[in-house]
Design a protein around this motif. Structure first.
Motif, PDB file in Angstrom:
ATOM      1  N   ARG A   1       0.587  -1.127   0.135  1.00 44.36           N
ATOM      2  CA  ARG A   1       0.014  -0.206   0.001  1.00 44.36           C
ATOM      3  C   ARG A   1       0.811   1.350   0.016  1.00 44.36           C
ATOM      4  O   ARG A   1       0.929   1.975   1.030  1.00 44.36           O
ATOM      5  CB  ARG A   1      -0.855  -0.023   1.142  1.00 44.36           C
ATOM      6  CG  ARG A   1      -1.810  -1.091   1.189  1.00 44.36           C
ATOM      7  CD  ARG A   1      -2.703  -1.213   2.379  1.00 44.36           C
ATOM      8  NE  ARG A   1      -3.691   0.145   2.495  1.00 44.36           N
ATOM      9  CZ  ARG A   1      -4.175   0.712   3.680  1.00 44.36           C
ATOM     10  NH1 ARG A   1      -4.191  -0.028   4.530  1.00 44.36           N
ATOM     11  NH2 ARG A   1      -4.683   1.893   3.669  1.00 44.36           N
ATOM     12  N   ALA A   2       1.555   1.534  -1.171  1.00 42.97           N
ATOM     13  CA  ALA A   2       2.670   2.527  -1.077  1.00 42.97           C
ATOM     14  C   ALA A   2       1.983   3.714  -1.195  1.00 42.97           C
ATOM     15  O   ALA A   2       2.836   4.724  -0.976  1.00 42.97           O
ATOM     16  CB  ALA A   2       3.603   2.291  -2.316  1.00 42.97           C
ATOM     17  N   ASP A   3       1.051   3.940  -1.548  1.00 42.51           N
ATOM     18  CA  ASP A   3       0.123   5.243  -1.540  1.00 42.51           C
ATOM     19  C   ASP A   3      -0.520   5.988  -0.451  1.00 42.51           C
ATOM     20  O   ASP A   3      -0.932   7.004  -0.268  1.00 42.51           O
ATOM     21  CB  ASP A   3      -0.623   5.326  -2.783  1.00 42.51           C
ATOM     22  CG  ASP A   3      -1.917   4.237  -2.642  1.00 42.51           C
ATOM     23  OD1 ASP A   3      -1.649   3.486  -1.794  1.00 42.51           O
ATOM     24  OD2 ASP A   3      -3.175   4.301  -3.175  1.00 42.51           O
ATOM     25  N   HIS A   4      -0.417   4.987   0.490  1.00 41.73           N
ATOM     26  CA  HIS A   4      -1.035   5.553   1.917  1.00 41.73           C
ATOM     27  C   HIS A   4      -0.543   4.859   3.076  1.00 41.73           C
ATOM     28  O   HIS A   4       0.030   3.721   2.911  1.00 41.73           O
ATOM     29  CB  HIS A   4      -2.668   4.971   1.817  1.00 41.73           C
ATOM     30  CG  HIS A   4      -3.591   5.657   2.723  1.00 41.73           C
ATOM     31  ND1 HIS A   4      -3.539   4.982   4.156  1.00 41.73           N
ATOM     32  CD2 HIS A   4      -4.314   6.717   2.884  1.00 41.73           C
ATOM     33  CE1 HIS A   4      -4.553   5.776   4.909  1.00 41.73           C
ATOM     34  NE2 HIS A   4      -4.761   6.899   4.125  1.00 41.73           N
ATOM     35  N   PRO A   5      -0.192   5.769   4.051  1.00 42.70           N
ATOM     36  CA  PRO A   5       0.601   5.328   5.029  1.00 42.70           C
ATOM     37  C   PRO A   5      -0.184   4.316   6.129  1.00 42.70           C
ATOM     38  O   PRO A   5      -1.385   4.414   6.328  1.00 42.70           O
ATOM     39  CB  PRO A   5       0.843   6.646   6.310  1.00 42.70           C
ATOM     40  CG  PRO A   5      -0.251   7.530   5.628  1.00 42.70           C
ATOM     41  CD  PRO A   5      -0.742   7.218   4.120  1.00 42.70           C
ATOM     42  N   PHE A   6       0.656   3.078   6.382  1.00 44.92           N
ATOM     43  CA  PHE A   6      -0.126   2.081   7.322  1.00 44.92           C
ATOM     44  C   PHE A   6      -0.396   2.668   8.734  1.00 44.92           C
ATOM     45  O   PHE A   6      -1.340   2.290   9.156  1.00 44.92           O
ATOM     46  CB  PHE A   6       1.018   1.052   7.162  1.00 44.92           C
ATOM     47  CG  PHE A   6       0.490  -0.097   8.227  1.00 44.92           C
ATOM     48  CD1 PHE A   6      -0.515  -1.080   7.910  1.00 44.92           C
ATOM     49  CD2 PHE A   6       1.072  -0.456   9.310  1.00 44.92           C
ATOM     50  CE1 PHE A   6      -0.951  -2.166   8.702  1.00 44.92           C
ATOM     51  CE2 PHE A   6       0.755  -1.339  10.246  1.00 44.92           C
ATOM     52  CZ  PHE A   6      -0.304  -2.052  10.107  1.00 44.92           C
ATOM     53  N   MET A   7       0.585   3.493   8.897  1.00 48.19           N
ATOM     54  CA  MET A   7       0.668   4.085  10.596  1.00 48.19           C
ATOM     55  C   MET A   7       0.965   5.528  10.324  1.00 48.19           C
ATOM     56  O   MET A   7       2.106   5.715   9.894  1.00 48.19           O
ATOM     57  CB  MET A   7       1.009   3.208  11.433  1.00 48.19           C
ATOM     58  CG  MET A   7       0.912   3.734  12.875  1.00 48.19           C
ATOM     59  SD  MET A   7       1.983   2.443  13.949  1.00 48.19           S
ATOM     60  CE  MET A   7       1.468   3.154  15.605  1.00 48.19           C
ATOM     61  N   SER A   8       0.518   6.408  11.243  1.00 49.92           N
ATOM     62  CA  SER A   8       1.018   7.807  11.404  1.00 49.92           C
ATOM     63  C   SER A   8       0.945   8.300  12.768  1.00 49.92           C
ATOM     64  O   SER A   8       0.118   7.748  13.503  1.00 49.92           O
ATOM     65  CB  SER A   8       0.080   8.689  10.601  1.00 49.92           C
ATOM     66  OG  SER A   8       0.558   9.938  10.640  1.00 49.92           O
ATOM     67  N   ILE A   9       2.147   8.594  13.167  1.00 48.56           N
ATOM     68  CA  ILE A   9       2.277   9.080  14.627  1.00 48.56           C
ATOM     69  C   ILE A   9       2.774  10.638  14.713  1.00 48.56           C
ATOM     70  O   ILE A   9       3.741  11.133  13.967  1.00 48.56           O
ATOM     71  CB  ILE A   9       3.565   8.082  15.360  1.00 48.56           C
ATOM     72  CG1 ILE A   9       3.187   6.865  15.304  1.00 48.56           C
ATOM     73  CG2 ILE A   9       3.721   8.513  16.814  1.00 48.56           C
ATOM     74  CD1 ILE A   9       4.310   5.841  15.743  1.00 48.56           C
ATOM     75  N   CYS A  10       2.071  11.377  15.484  1.00 52.02           N
ATOM     76  CA  CYS A  10       2.352  12.828  15.456  1.00 52.02           C
ATOM     77  C   CYS A  10       2.462  12.998  17.181  1.00 52.02           C
ATOM     78  O   CYS A  10       2.300  12.033  17.973  1.00 52.02           O
ATOM     79  CB  CYS A  10       1.067  13.708  14.978  1.00 52.02           C
ATOM     80  SG  CYS A  10       0.725  13.465  13.354  1.00 52.02           S
ATOM     81  N   GLY A  11       2.719  14.327  17.263  1.00 53.10           N
ATOM     82  CA  GLY A  11       2.841  14.572  18.793  1.00 53.10           C
ATOM     83  C   GLY A  11       1.438  14.405  19.593  1.00 53.10           C
ATOM     84  O   GLY A  11       1.480  14.283  20.802  1.00 53.10           O
ATOM     85  N   HIS A  12       0.339  14.622  19.127  1.00 55.10           N
ATOM     86  CA  HIS A  12      -0.716  14.324  19.893  1.00 55.10           C
ATOM     87  C   HIS A  12      -1.263  12.766  19.969  1.00 55.10           C
ATOM     88  O   HIS A  12      -2.033  12.455  20.948  1.00 55.10           O
ATOM     89  CB  HIS A  12      -2.049  14.951  19.220  1.00 55.10           C
ATOM     90  CG  HIS A  12      -2.480  14.342  17.918  1.00 55.10           C
ATOM     91  ND1 HIS A  12      -1.989  14.560  16.657  1.00 55.10           N
ATOM     92  CD2 HIS A  12      -3.544  13.518  17.868  1.00 55.10           C
ATOM     93  CE1 HIS A  12      -2.694  13.831  15.869  1.00 55.10           C
ATOM     94  NE2 HIS A  12      -3.491  13.204  16.386  1.00 55.10           N
ATOM     95  N   ASN A  13      -0.785  11.793  19.390  1.00 56.53           N
ATOM     96  CA  ASN A  13      -1.066  10.564  19.593  1.00 56.53           C
ATOM     97  C   ASN A  13       0.306   9.771  19.701  1.00 56.53           C
ATOM     98  O   ASN A  13       0.348   8.365  19.189  1.00 56.53           O
ATOM     99  CB  ASN A  13      -1.660   9.849  18.368  1.00 56.53           C
ATOM    100  CG  ASN A  13      -0.928   9.922  17.095  1.00 56.53           C
ATOM    101  OD1 ASN A  13       0.155  10.607  16.916  1.00 56.53           O
ATOM    102  ND2 ASN A  13      -1.424   9.070  16.107  1.00 56.53           N
TER     103      ASN A  13
END
Length: 545
Positions: free
Chosen positions: A465-477
């Motif tokens: 699934r190269a066009d969409h992140p499998f997981m995303s981490i930011c400061g709030h999570n």
């Protein structure tokens, strides 16, 4: 007594008695074309520069001997075409892009000198474009004759000549071509193209003429936008280089100068190559985003893109050069081929290519048989794209070889000794995994500058699934940083020959030294299983011999 008859002569020194004098205008205040006397028939016509000629007859005080007088016919001759420019003298012209644009014509026209002119005449045409333009000149009609009506006698070669200069003045070191009346062949419908924004044309005559030039030509000129988005590669028509030390990111498209599609070639296609270069000490990757493709329909563009590499489609090729610069012959790791019928999704770029090294090549190929008819003077872009150099030394290694376990630390503290932290940063790591292994990722000690995702975020991408992140981490999570093991199927992409891998991207818009994290991973072995999915077990029994 026998009196020899004086043949037709010209010049005051040869005509002391009866003569006619012809002026180029309405009266004797205009220039004298010539003085003529004697007996016989004129071997040529006399053509003035305007709609008026003034003829003066002067007889000898002794009166006529034979009482024959003179006889001449008067006719008209087509005048000049309307030239979009300004004339400085009888035949010196300044032809600019602005004048041509104001006229509303796509091409300008000027003709050879079709009237009388004195010996040692020089007529010039300065064709001047804008700074980023080049000039094309061609002759739809061109004939070279012998000099038939000279005013002065000249026995040498090149009594009349037409010279084209790749300059804004007659620079002899930049002569494109010289045509002479004695030995040159005319070149009709051949494009003479300047390398800069001006082309200078000069006609010279040592003999002069009563009725026009021996070099008869009908010249057309136009201007082409020769803007480059990168650095033009010397010795090529449209190749460009994009280096990170000139610009970290930017825009590019197919050539604005559509003359490139008229090139003659023995190859089955015309190509323009765009090379993206950087230094690993600056950046380690190139991101190329193809936003649009707009190839015209012709017989070779109708079919499917399944045979994009081997077919005669108009297409875009992209690959990582490695140790050579030749384009690959087919699909493979890091190689892409896009054609007119590539499947598109609305609102999504056609392709986003992330190099694994510090160089990338994009090549536009157009079928040579249809290039001129399809794309010459076709203003629309055949493709549009953007590029960006990413993964600075603060990111550390871009590709991490497969191992049973490992760790990734950001920032790469060794780089802080020789590089300044930028205001924004983008890192893309490729963690390769051994064949038929799963992998477990663990994010530890994650710190962002703020809770806003625009100031920093970590994203995990899978080849499946190269066009969409499998997981995303930011400061709030940031606390939600646990993720399940990734299977070998998740890590395998659609391109044959690619190593199983997982890509991790970090984008930060604040000083990266204030963001930090550690990523650890462990490869997981596949245990053998029974057909029903249960683990396969074996029992050790004692055997006596």
């Amino acid at each position: 007594m026998t009196c020899p008859m004086r043949p037709i002569s010209s010049g005051a020194e040869h005509c002391p008695y009866d003569y006619i004098k012809i002026y180029d205008g309405k009266d004797v205040s205009y220039p004298v074309i010539g003085t003529f006397c004697g007996m016989g028939k004129f071997p040529y016509s006399i053509i003035g520069t305007s709609e008026d000629l003034f003829v003066e007859f002067v007889s000898s005080p002794a009166g006529p001997l034979l009482n024959t007088g003179f006889h001449f016919n008067v006719g008209n001759w087509p005048g000049h075409v309307e030239t979009a420019g300004s004339r400085n003298s009888t035949c010196d012209w300044l032809l600019t892009y602005e004048d041509l644009a104001a006229s509303g014509d796509s091409e300008g026209i000027f003709l050879s000198v079709a009237h009388w002119y004195p010996p040692h005449t020089s007529c010039t045409y300065l064709i001047q474009g804008q700074p980023d333009q080049i000039v094309r000149l061609y002759f739809p009609s061109f004939r070279i004759n012998r000099i038939e009506s000279p005013i002065a006698v000249f026995d040498g070669d090149c009594g009349e000549s037409l010279t084209l200069y790749d300059a804004s003045w007659p620079d002899d070191s930049k002569i494109i071509k010289t045509f002479c009346d004695t030995f040159s062949r005319p070149m009709e419908k051949h494009d003479f193209v300047s390398t800069a924004s001006a082309l200078f044309v000069r006609f010279e005559s040592k003999t002069g003429s009563y009725s026009g030039s021996s070099l008869y030509y009908w010249a057309h000129y136009d201007f082409f936008n020769n803007t480059h988005f990168g650095t033009a590669v010397e010795g090529t028509s449209c190749d460009e280089e994009f280096s990170s030390w000139n610009s970290v990111s930017g825009y590019l498209r197919s050539p604005l100068n559509t003359l490139v599609y008229k090139r003659t070639t023995t190859a089955p296609y015309l190509s323009c190559r765009y090379t993206f270069l950087t230094d690993r000490r600056l950046y380690a990757r190139v991101i190329l985003t193809i936003n649009s493709i707009s190839f015209k329909e012709h017989p070779y563009n109708v079919g499917s893109c399944n045979d994009c590499w081997g077919g005669r489609h108009d297409k875009l090729l992209a690959w990582e050069p490695g140790n050579g610069t030749r384009a690959p012959g087919g699909p493979g790791p890091g190689a892409h081929c896009l054609c007119r019928n590539t499947v598109l999704q609305r609102g999504v770029p056609i392709a986003k290519i992330v190099s694994s090294t510090e160089s990338l090549v994009l090549e536009l190929r157009v079928d040579a048989a249809h290039a001129a008819s399809s794309y010459f003077k076709h203003p629309a872009a055949l493709f549009e794209a953007r590029y960006e150099f990413v993964h600075s030394p603060l990111c550390g290694p871009a590709v991490i070889p497969a191992s049973t376990e490992g760790e990734l630390h950001f920032p790469h503290y060794e780089a802080l000794g020789y590089t300044e932290p930028p205001r924004s940063i983008r890192c893309i790591w490729e963690i390769r995994v051994n064949q038929d292994r799963d992998v477990w990722l663990h994010f530890d000690k994650v710190r962002f500058t703020t809770r806003d995702c625009e100031d920093g975020r970590l994203e995990v991408y899978l080849p499946s699934r190269a066009d969409h992140p499998f997981m995303s981490i930011c400061g709030h999570n940031v606390s939600l940083k646990e993720m399940p093991p990734l299977t070998s199927l998740d890590l395998t992409g659609p391109t044959p020959g690619e190593s199983p891998s997982v890509k991790i991207q970090f984008i930060g818009t604040m000083t990266p030294a204030r963001a930090a994290f550690k990523i650890a991973w462990t490869e997981l072995f596949h245990l053998p299983r029974n057909p029903d999915g249960t683990l396969m077990t074996s029992k050790l029994t004692e055997v006596s011999y």
